[in-house]
Write a protein that holds these residues in place. Structure first.
Motif, PDB file in Angstrom:
ATOM      1  N   ILE A  15       0.838  -1.204   0.000  1.00 24.01           N
ATOM      2  CA  ILE A  15       0.000   0.000   0.000  1.00 24.01           C
ATOM      3  C   ILE A  15       0.871   1.250   0.000  1.00 24.01           C
ATOM      4  N   LEU A  16       1.947   1.223   0.780  1.00 26.40           N
ATOM      5  CA  LEU A  16       2.875   2.358   0.785  1.00 26.40           C
ATOM      6  C   LEU A  16       3.456   2.567  -0.610  1.00 26.40           C
ATOM      7  N   LYS A  17       3.798   1.464  -1.262  1.00 28.28           N
ATOM      8  CA  LYS A  17       4.376   1.543  -2.604  1.00 28.28           C
ATOM      9  C   LYS A  17       3.366   2.106  -3.590  1.00 28.28           C
ATOM     10  N   GLN A  18       2.116   1.623  -3.516  1.00 29.41           N
ATOM     11  CA  GLN A  18       1.078   2.096  -4.430  1.00 29.41           C
ATOM     12  C   GLN A  18       0.790   3.581  -4.230  1.00 29.41           C
ATOM     13  N   ARG A  19       0.867   4.019  -2.989  1.00 28.35           N
ATOM     14  CA  ARG A  19       0.588   5.424  -2.688  1.00 28.35           C
ATOM     15  C   ARG A  19       1.842   6.289  -2.760  1.00 28.35           C
ATOM     16  N   LYS A  20       2.945   5.669  -3.191  1.00 33.74           N
ATOM     17  CA  LYS A  20       4.214   6.373  -3.385  1.00 33.74           C
ATOM     18  C   LYS A  20       4.683   7.065  -2.102  1.00 33.74           C
ATOM     19  N   ILE A  21       4.541   6.331  -0.994  1.00 30.78           N
ATOM     20  CA  ILE A  21       5.012   6.827   0.299  1.00 30.78           C
ATOM     21  C   ILE A  21       6.293   6.080   0.649  1.00 30.78           C
ATOM     22  N   VAL A  23       9.286   4.548   2.825  1.00 28.29           N
ATOM     23  CA  VAL A  23       9.299   3.956   4.162  1.00 28.29           C
ATOM     24  C   VAL A  23       9.848   4.940   5.187  1.00 28.29           C
ATOM     25  N   ILE A  24      10.890   5.668   4.807  1.00 28.07           N
ATOM     26  CA  ILE A  24      11.499   6.620   5.739  1.00 28.07           C
ATOM     27  C   ILE A  24      10.522   7.747   6.093  1.00 28.07           C
ATOM     28  N   ASP A  25       9.699   8.155   5.115  1.00 30.17           N
ATOM     29  CA  ASP A  25       8.694   9.196   5.381  1.00 30.17           C
ATOM     30  C   ASP A  25       7.578   8.647   6.267  1.00 30.17           C
ATOM     31  N   PHE A  26       7.200   7.400   6.007  1.00 30.48           N
ATOM     32  CA  PHE A  26       6.186   6.747   6.838  1.00 30.48           C
ATOM     33  C   PHE A  26       6.680   6.637   8.276  1.00 30.48           C
ATOM     34  N   ALA A  27       7.967   6.288   8.433  1.00 35.59           N
ATOM     35  CA  ALA A  27       8.557   6.148   9.766  1.00 35.59           C
ATOM     36  C   ALA A  27       8.520   7.473  10.522  1.00 35.59           C
ATOM     37  N   LYS A  28       8.852   8.558   9.829  1.00 34.62           N
ATOM     38  CA  LYS A  28       8.850   9.877  10.467  1.00 34.62           C
ATOM     39  C   LYS A  28       7.451  10.256  10.936  1.00 34.62           C
ATOM     40  N   LYS A  29       6.457   9.995  10.090  1.00 34.55           N
ATOM     41  CA  LYS A  29       5.076  10.318  10.448  1.00 34.55           C
ATOM     42  C   LYS A  29       4.600   9.470  11.627  1.00 34.55           C
ATOM     43  N   ALA A  30       5.102   8.228  11.689  1.00 33.75           N
ATOM     44  CA  ALA A  30       4.706   7.325  12.771  1.00 33.75           C
ATOM     45  C   ALA A  30       5.489   7.591  14.053  1.00 33.75           C
ATOM     46  N   GLY A  31       6.580   8.347  13.930  1.00 29.84           N
ATOM     47  CA  GLY A  31       7.365   8.701  15.107  1.00 29.84           C
ATOM     48  C   GLY A  31       8.355   7.650  15.548  1.00 29.84           C
ATOM     49  N   PHE A  32       8.829   6.824  14.592  1.00 31.12           N
ATOM     50  CA  PHE A  32       9.873   5.879  14.954  1.00 31.12           C
ATOM     51  C   PHE A  32      10.935   5.804  13.868  1.00 31.12           C
ATOM     52  N   THR A  33      11.997   5.033  14.130  1.00 30.05           N
ATOM     53  CA  THR A  33      13.127   4.978  13.216  1.00 30.05           C
ATOM     54  C   THR A  33      12.808   4.161  11.972  1.00 30.05           C
ATOM     55  N   ASN A  34      13.669   4.307  10.970  1.00 37.66           N
ATOM     56  CA  ASN A  34      13.515   3.554   9.730  1.00 37.66           C
ATOM     57  C   ASN A  34      13.616   2.054   9.988  1.00 37.66           C
ATOM     58  N   GLN A  35      14.490   1.667  10.938  1.00 40.79           N
ATOM     59  CA  GLN A  35      14.646   0.245  11.264  1.00 40.79           C
ATOM     60  C   GLN A  35      13.363  -0.334  11.851  1.00 40.79           C
ATOM     61  N   ILE A  36      12.714   0.430  12.723  1.00 42.52           N
ATOM     62  CA  ILE A  36      11.466  -0.041  13.324  1.00 42.52           C
ATOM     63  C   ILE A  36      10.377  -0.156  12.260  1.00 42.52           C
ATOM     64  N   ALA A  37      10.384   0.763  11.298  1.00 41.39           N
ATOM     65  CA  ALA A  37       9.403   0.702  10.208  1.00 41.39           C
ATOM     66  C   ALA A  37       9.568  -0.597   9.425  1.00 41.39           C
ATOM     67  N   HIS A  38      10.812  -0.943   9.110  1.00 43.10           N
ATOM     68  CA  HIS A  38      11.069  -2.186   8.375  1.00 43.10           C
ATOM     69  C   HIS A  38      10.714  -3.406   9.222  1.00 43.10           C
ATOM     70  N   TYR A  39      10.856  -3.278  10.531  1.00 46.32           N
ATOM     71  CA  TYR A  39      10.466  -4.363  11.435  1.00 46.32           C
ATOM     72  C   TYR A  39       8.971  -4.644  11.292  1.00 46.32           C
ATOM     73  N   HIS A  40       8.157  -3.584  11.260  1.00 42.52           N
ATOM     74  CA  HIS A  40       6.710  -3.753  11.100  1.00 42.52           C
ATOM     75  C   HIS A  40       6.366  -4.311   9.721  1.00 42.52           C
ATOM     76  N   LEU A  41       7.135  -3.943   8.712  1.00 38.08           N
ATOM     77  CA  LEU A  41       6.871  -4.432   7.357  1.00 38.08           C
ATOM     78  C   LEU A  41       7.191  -5.916   7.215  1.00 38.08           C
ATOM     79  N   ARG A  42       8.033  -6.432   8.112  1.00 31.27           N
ATOM     80  CA  ARG A  42       8.373  -7.858   8.060  1.00 31.27           C
ATOM     81  C   ARG A  42       7.427  -8.718   8.888  1.00 31.27           C
ATOM     82  N   LYS A  43       6.658  -8.097   9.767  1.00 27.31           N
ATOM     83  CA  LYS A  43       5.785  -8.861  10.655  1.00 27.31           C
ATOM     84  C   LYS A  43       4.523  -9.331   9.927  1.00 27.31           C
ATOM     85  N   SER A  44       4.140 -10.583  10.174  1.00 27.50           N
ATOM     86  CA  SER A  44       2.955 -11.124   9.508  1.00 27.50           C
ATOM     87  C   SER A  44       1.666 -10.682  10.194  1.00 27.50           C
TER      88      SER A  44
END
Length: 201
Positions: A15-21, A23-44
């Motif tokens: 969805i992030l890819k389709q909306r051209k968002i 990951v680093i921008d999504f992480a900033k909006k969510a208030g956490f680091t880029n690593q934590i964002a990728h952690y959530h993207l790997r979780k089932s």
């Protein structure tokens, strides 16, 4: 036969890819680091609170998230005995069964009953795959490239869990530090104002 099993992290990524968002921008909006964002993207899986928060950030409803037409259907082999498959993964990774039962949030007796089941329910599949830290695709398709990518030992799984926990702790401390820094700056300004007032008297 196919069963729709949603990998929440993969869906979020698409969805992030389709909306051209980014990951680093999504992480900033969510208030956490880029690593934590990728952690959530790997979780089932994903907590309801996180799902609602992420949907708000993206600008969609949770219903739109769940109905997203890019959902992946994972084919199940009718001849695959899910209980035996779980046992094989446990043996291959050298996993501790008591610890595994804790990860699956069930008693050892209930877990042993799973070993006898030919076919798991969708929720049991997700819990089993998550507990042994492999994707649903790898669980349902033994001997594939997907399985090879998920052949971590228990020690590696434990180390990864510790790593992500440290990342989360670091993010919380960083957030706390920034808040304290802002408070210190504000206190300094107030102190300067007090000094100015004192000099005029």
């Amino acid at each position: 036969m196919q069963t729709s099993l949603i990998h929440m992290g993969q869906r979020l990524k698409q969805i992030l890819k389709q909306r051209k968002i980014k990951v680093i921008d999504f992480a900033k909006k969510a208030g956490f680091t880029n690593q934590i964002a990728h952690y959530h993207l790997r979780k089932s899986d994903m907590k309801r609170a996180n799902l609602e928060r992420f949907c708000t950030i993206i600008g969609i409803t949770t219903e739109e998230f769940m109905r997203w037409n890019g959902a992946q259907l994972i084919a199940q082999d009718k001849n695959l005995h899910h209980g035996e498959r779980l046992l094989a993964i446990i043996a291959e990774k050298g996993l501790n069964r008591s610890r595994l039962a804790e990860r699956m949030d069930m008693s050892r007796r209930t877990m042993y009953n799973l070993f006898e089941k030919q076919t798991f329910s969708p929720s049991e599949l997700e819990r089993a795959a998550k507990a042994v830290d492999i994707s649903l695709e790898a669980f349902l398709n033994p001997g594939t490239v997907a399985e090879a990518r998920n052949s971590d030992t228990e020690e590696m799984m434990t180390q990864r869990e510790k790593y992500y926990k440290l990342l989360e702790d670091h993010n919380e401390l960083l957030h706390l530090y920034n808040n304290l820094k802002d408070e210190v700056i504000q206190l300094r300004r107030e102190l300067q104002e007090v000094k100015k007032v004192a000099k005029t008297r």
